[in-house]
Write an enzyme that holds these catalytic residues in place. Structure first.
Site, PDB file in Angstrom:
ATOM      1  N   GLU A 195       0.872  -1.185   0.000  1.00 28.35           N
ATOM      2  CA  GLU A 195       0.000   0.000   0.000  1.00 28.35           C
ATOM      3  C   GLU A 195       0.905   1.229   0.000  1.00 28.35           C
ATOM      4  O   GLU A 195       1.784   1.353   0.843  1.00 28.35           O
ATOM      5  CB  GLU A 195      -0.900  -0.015   1.236  1.00 28.35           C
ATOM      6  N   ASN A 203     -10.389   4.467  -0.601  1.00 27.88           N
ATOM      7  CA  ASN A 203     -11.735   5.054  -0.598  1.00 27.88           C
ATOM      8  C   ASN A 203     -12.721   4.191   0.161  1.00 27.88           C
ATOM      9  O   ASN A 203     -13.710   4.686   0.690  1.00 27.88           O
ATOM     10  CB  ASN A 203     -12.247   5.230  -2.026  1.00 27.88           C
ATOM     11  N   GLY A 208     -19.194   5.346   3.225  1.00 25.02           N
ATOM     12  CA  GLY A 208     -20.163   4.878   4.219  1.00 25.02           C
ATOM     13  C   GLY A 208     -20.323   3.375   4.263  1.00 25.02           C
ATOM     14  O   GLY A 208     -21.054   2.857   5.094  1.00 25.02           O
ATOM     15  N   ARG A 484     -27.090   9.169  -9.676  1.00 22.08           N
ATOM     16  CA  ARG A 484     -26.160  10.202  -9.207  1.00 22.08           C
ATOM     17  C   ARG A 484     -25.805  11.219 -10.292  1.00 22.08           C
ATOM     18  O   ARG A 484     -25.611  12.395 -10.005  1.00 22.08           O
ATOM     19  CB  ARG A 484     -24.888   9.551  -8.673  1.00 22.08           C
ATOM     20  N   HIS A 591     -16.005   8.922  -8.299  1.00 20.08           N
ATOM     21  CA  HIS A 591     -15.715   7.545  -8.737  1.00 20.08           C
ATOM     22  C   HIS A 591     -15.414   7.577 -10.230  1.00 20.08           C
ATOM     23  O   HIS A 591     -16.122   8.211 -10.995  1.00 20.08           O
ATOM     24  CB  HIS A 591     -16.948   6.667  -8.485  1.00 20.08           C
ATOM     25  N   GLU A 620     -12.091  -0.439  -8.210  1.00 20.88           N
ATOM     26  CA  GLU A 620     -12.250   0.761  -9.037  1.00 20.88           C
ATOM     27  C   GLU A 620     -11.189   0.879 -10.129  1.00 20.88           C
ATOM     28  O   GLU A 620     -11.355   1.649 -11.075  1.00 20.88           O
ATOM     29  CB  GLU A 620     -12.262   2.005  -8.130  1.00 20.88           C
TER      30      GLU A 620
HETATM   31  P1  ADP Z   1     -10.936  -0.178  -4.207  1.00 21.32           P
HETATM   32  O1  ADP Z   1     -12.290   0.232  -3.709  1.00 21.32           O
HETATM   33  O2  ADP Z   1     -10.943  -0.551  -5.621  1.00 21.32           O
HETATM   34  O3  ADP Z   1     -10.274  -1.149  -3.281  1.00 21.32           O
HETATM   35  P2  ADP Z   1      -9.585   1.962  -2.863  1.00 21.32           P
HETATM   36  O4  ADP Z   1      -9.500   3.383  -3.243  1.00 21.32           O
HETATM   37  O5  ADP Z   1     -10.434   1.622  -1.692  1.00 21.32           O
HETATM   38  O6  ADP Z   1     -10.052   1.160  -4.154  1.00 21.32           O
HETATM   39  O7  ADP Z   1      -8.130   1.394  -2.571  1.00 21.32           O
HETATM   40  C1  ADP Z   1      -7.057   1.519  -3.455  1.00 21.32           C
HETATM   41  C2  ADP Z   1      -5.771   1.583  -2.649  1.00 21.32           C
HETATM   42  O8  ADP Z   1      -4.649   1.422  -3.507  1.00 21.32           O
HETATM   43  C3  ADP Z   1      -5.579   2.919  -1.948  1.00 21.32           C
HETATM   44  O9  ADP Z   1      -5.345   2.706  -0.578  1.00 21.32           O
HETATM   45  C4  ADP Z   1      -4.352   3.519  -2.650  1.00 21.32           C
HETATM   46  O10 ADP Z   1      -3.561   4.343  -1.816  1.00 21.32           O
HETATM   47  C5  ADP Z   1      -3.599   2.276  -3.087  1.00 21.32           C
HETATM   48  N1  ADP Z   1      -2.647   2.517  -4.199  1.00 21.32           N
HETATM   49  C6  ADP Z   1      -2.846   3.316  -5.284  1.00 21.32           C
HETATM   50  N2  ADP Z   1      -1.768   3.285  -6.084  1.00 21.32           N
HETATM   51  C7  ADP Z   1      -0.856   2.444  -5.510  1.00 21.32           C
HETATM   52  C8  ADP Z   1       0.454   2.007  -5.859  1.00 21.32           C
HETATM   53  N3  ADP Z   1       1.069   2.459  -6.960  1.00 21.32           N
HETATM   54  N4  ADP Z   1       1.083   1.149  -5.038  1.00 21.32           N
HETATM   55  C9  ADP Z   1       0.481   0.708  -3.891  1.00 21.32           C
HETATM   56  N5  ADP Z   1      -0.743   1.108  -3.503  1.00 21.32           N
HETATM   57  C10 ADP Z   1      -1.426   1.956  -4.300  1.00 21.32           C
END
Ligand code: ADP
Length: 653
Positions: A195, A203, A208, A484, A591, A620
């Site tokens: 991460e 997100n 919510g 939306r 989104h 996403e």
């Molecule tokens: P989803 O709902 O598809 O899981 P999220 O936005 O909840 O999407 O989670 C995506 C996560 O991926 C975020 O915590 C973001 O910081 C992380 N992320 C984005 N780009 C990278 C990357 N290059 N390397 C590691 N983590 C990443």
């Protein structure tokens, strides 16, 4: 250096849109933290020193997660001696670690360079910013204090990713990534999850947590109405757009005919109706196979989450843009509940989680995605080889203005003029990395604006069943239960692109708003209130007679329970029991519907229409499911269902 995700306590944003709880809580003044003259941690620059401050107590506030965090700081001539946390709206349990540890670390090290608390970043930052303000007021040099870095503190446990080999590498620690990691691990794979931010959740954490699923048990007491029947008939009357759509429609028609013949008076719902409604709401741009995979797996996924510690309330509701009474919610109305349970189970199951670790590019060997290059928490580039597969779960690109502008084909202006309520991590990295290895991109032009982005800072609920939206003229302007994109477009046409959600005390209580929380929001101007509608209108600055008339007509429509002049079909409660409340909202980028093309196994497809071996994606970062407009409450199930599917398939590879 930050620690591995041992603690997942983080933040929820006010009404981030998936049915957010607006989670503001008035945690009243905490006990002050006083100077603790120890030398447990090592500082790398000179602290302020003698005579640096005008002794006294100074107060300041800074923006936290749920609004301003107030505090006061007491200085001797030479040091910060006491920090007392005042009023704030941060969420109890989630922000506690920051309130306990950050003031103590500031005093202990006489530094503003202390690490933020993993998972409570915004609260930590608010404390640091407010103390910095007080330092300036006391005549000190806040920038110099920020430069005093602290090493070896309690939070600085080292866990830095090294070159590794594993069965499955998951990139991204939001809902999709954690779900994928847990399911891969439960299916026997060794798993590393990286991460890029200092906290898990993405997100999914901020939203919510609304989770749409056809669920006969929880829906059994919801009555079917004439207005809802007309909504079914309308979607069934749509002309065929593809063979897949025609087949799905025929199945729903048969279910609907059977339902009507049965004399059942309770809510009609099936996974196929959920799919058809989602396809219709996305203007028939969504992939029918993927949508069916989603809607036929949602209840199983919800139950799998329950088995892994996620709690759901007994009722379902309709989150904004959800179109049907099937949105499940956690007790706190928060995606944080889901992330916390997934993180705990993934860790216990043996998943290695590395924060502050950013995937830069994929490694391809013999046509197969075989790993990735990662910048680890120490800033070094390392490689992780994945024998069975790499799962991309990096989320969307709402926080990347350049990408938004490049791909947008839906909105007149999607650039800097619009804010986003997304995590700063939503920068489209996975789309760029995937495209570089030949992945096909689909639906990139469709970007969702969330109409309910809080302007005043407070909120009661994101559920539409009892909501009345009114503009600055005190009039309704749209059917609140609409899609939306329709809502956002309607709001953008109102004065100042702004609207209010008017609700009463009954609704506030129904959404778990305690008198303390409401009092906090009113006292801090996070929403308007009034004992009567006329008083509320006066405080809002809208014409009282217009708002009174609007509420009167709304209540008549609730009682009539028929589509009204705007075509609204979802009704629940009247607005009659004062006091009355009205937070204000304006749209924000929420989104991105486009991304990597996948099939029903969550395998990534290349531009030739073939599976890219070893490469999976979920959530996403993928495209093709939601079409032009994602149904509210479909994002979390999308991330978690396809994350689970990706994990199972990658582990079995
Ligand atoms: P989803 O709902 O598809 O899981 P999220 O936005 O909840 O999407 O989670 C995506 C996560 O991926 C975020 O915590 C973001 O910081 C992380 N992320 C984005 N780009 C990278 C990357 N290059 N390397 C590691 N983590 C990443």
């Amino acid at each position: 250096m930050k620690k591995v995700a041992a603690v997942l306590l983080s933040m929820t944003l006010l009404l981030s849109g998936c049915g957010g709880n607006g989670g503001s809580q008035d945690t009243t003044t905490a006990a002050p933290t006083t100077a603790a003259p120890t030398t447990a941690a090592e500082t790398t620059a000179e602290p302020a020193g003698q005579g640096a401050y005008k002794a006294g107590t100074y107060t300041a506030s800074a923006q936290g997660n749920n609004g301003p965090v107030e505090l006061s700081v007491t200085f001797s001539q030479d040091a910060i001696t006491e920090i007392a946390i005042g009023k704030h709206g941060e969420t109890t349990g989630i922000s506690d670690g920051a309130f306990e540890k950050i003031p103590a670390a500031i005093i202990e090290n006489q530094s503003l360079g202390v690490d933020t608390i993993s998972g409570a970043t915004y609260t930590s930052q608010a404390i640091l910013d407010a103390v910095a303000d007080c330092v300036t007021q006391a005549g000190g040099d806040a920038e110099a204090l920020r430069a005093v870095t602290v090493e070896g503190g309690e939070e600085a446990e080292s866990a830095v990713l090294a070159d590794s080999e594993v069965d499955v590498l998951v990139i991204g620690g939001g809902g999709a990534g954690l779900s994928a990691a847990l399911s891969a691990s439960q299916n026997g794979a060794s798993v590393i999850l990286v991460e890029k931010l200092s906290a898990l959740g993405g997100n999914t954490f901020r939203c919510g947590g609304a989770f749409n699923a056809c669920d006969p048990e929880r829906q059994k007491d919801i009555p079917m109405t004439e207005a809802l029947s007309s909504a079914v008939e309308k979607v069934l009357a749509h002309e065929d757009v593809s063979e897949d759509h025609a087949k799905l429609k025929a199945e729903v028609q048969a279910q609907w005919d059977e339902y009507k013949a049965s004399g059942n008076t309770m809510l009609f719902d099936t996974p196929e109706w959920h799919a058809l409604q989602s396809i219709d709401a996305g203007d028939y741009e969504g992939n029918v196979e993927l949508v069916r995979t989603l809607t036929t797996n949602t209840l199983d996924t919800l139950n799998w989450l329950s088995d892994n510690g996620v709690e759901w309330t007994d009722e379902v509701s309709t989150v904004v843009g959800a179109l049907w009474n099937r949105s499940h919610q956690t007790p706190n109305n928060s995606g944080a509940d889901i992330i916390a349970a997934l993180e705990k189970n993934a860790t216990e199951s043996g998943v290695e989680i590395y924060l502050d670790s950013k995937a830069e590019e994929l490694i391809v060997e013999d046509g197969r995605v075989a790993g990735a290059v990662i910048t680890n928490a120490a800033g070094e580039k390392v490689t992780v080889k994945a024998k069975k597969g790499v799962i991309m779960a990096t989320g969307g690109f709402s926080a990347n203005v350049e990408m938004r502008v490049k791909y947008n084909k839906q909105w007149e202006d999607i650039g800097e003029s619009l804010t986003t309520n997304n995590s700063p991590g939503a920068t489209g990295d996975g789309i760029v990395m995937g495209e570089a290895v030949g992945a096909n991109l689909v639906g990139m032009g469709w970007i969702q604006l969330m109409p309910l982005n809080s302007v005043s800072g407070g909120g009661i609920s994101g559920y539409v069943n009892s909501s009345l939206y009114c503009n600055k003229e005190g009039k309704r302007f749209v059917a609140e239960d609409q899609r939306r994109d329709v809502l956002a477009e309607a709001v953008l046409a109102q004065t100042d692109k702004l609207f209010y959600i008017v609700c009463d005390q009954k609704e506030a209580e129904l959404r778990g708003r305690t008198p303390e929380v409401l009092g906090y929001m009113v006292d801090n101007g996070l929403l308007y209130s009034g004992d009567t509608i006329a008083e509320l209108a006066e405080n809002m600055g809208v014409p009282a007679d217009a708002l009174e008339q609007t509420v009167k007509e709304f209540n008549e429509a609730v009682k009539a329970d028929k589509p009204d002049e705007f075509g609204r079909t979802t009704w629940e409660n009247t607005i009659e029991t004062g006091p009355f409340y009205a937070p204000s909202f304006s749209p924000a980028v929420h989104h991105t519907m486009g991304g990597l093309e996948i099939n029903g196994n969550a395998e990534v497809i290349n531009t030739e229409g073939e599976v890219i071996p070893g490469f999976y994606a979920a959530g996403e970062v993928t495209g093709g499911i939601h079409g032009t407009n994602r149904v509210g409450g479909n994002a979390v199930p999308d991330a978690l269902c396809f994350g689970k599917i990706a994990g199972v398939n990658a582990a079995g590879n």
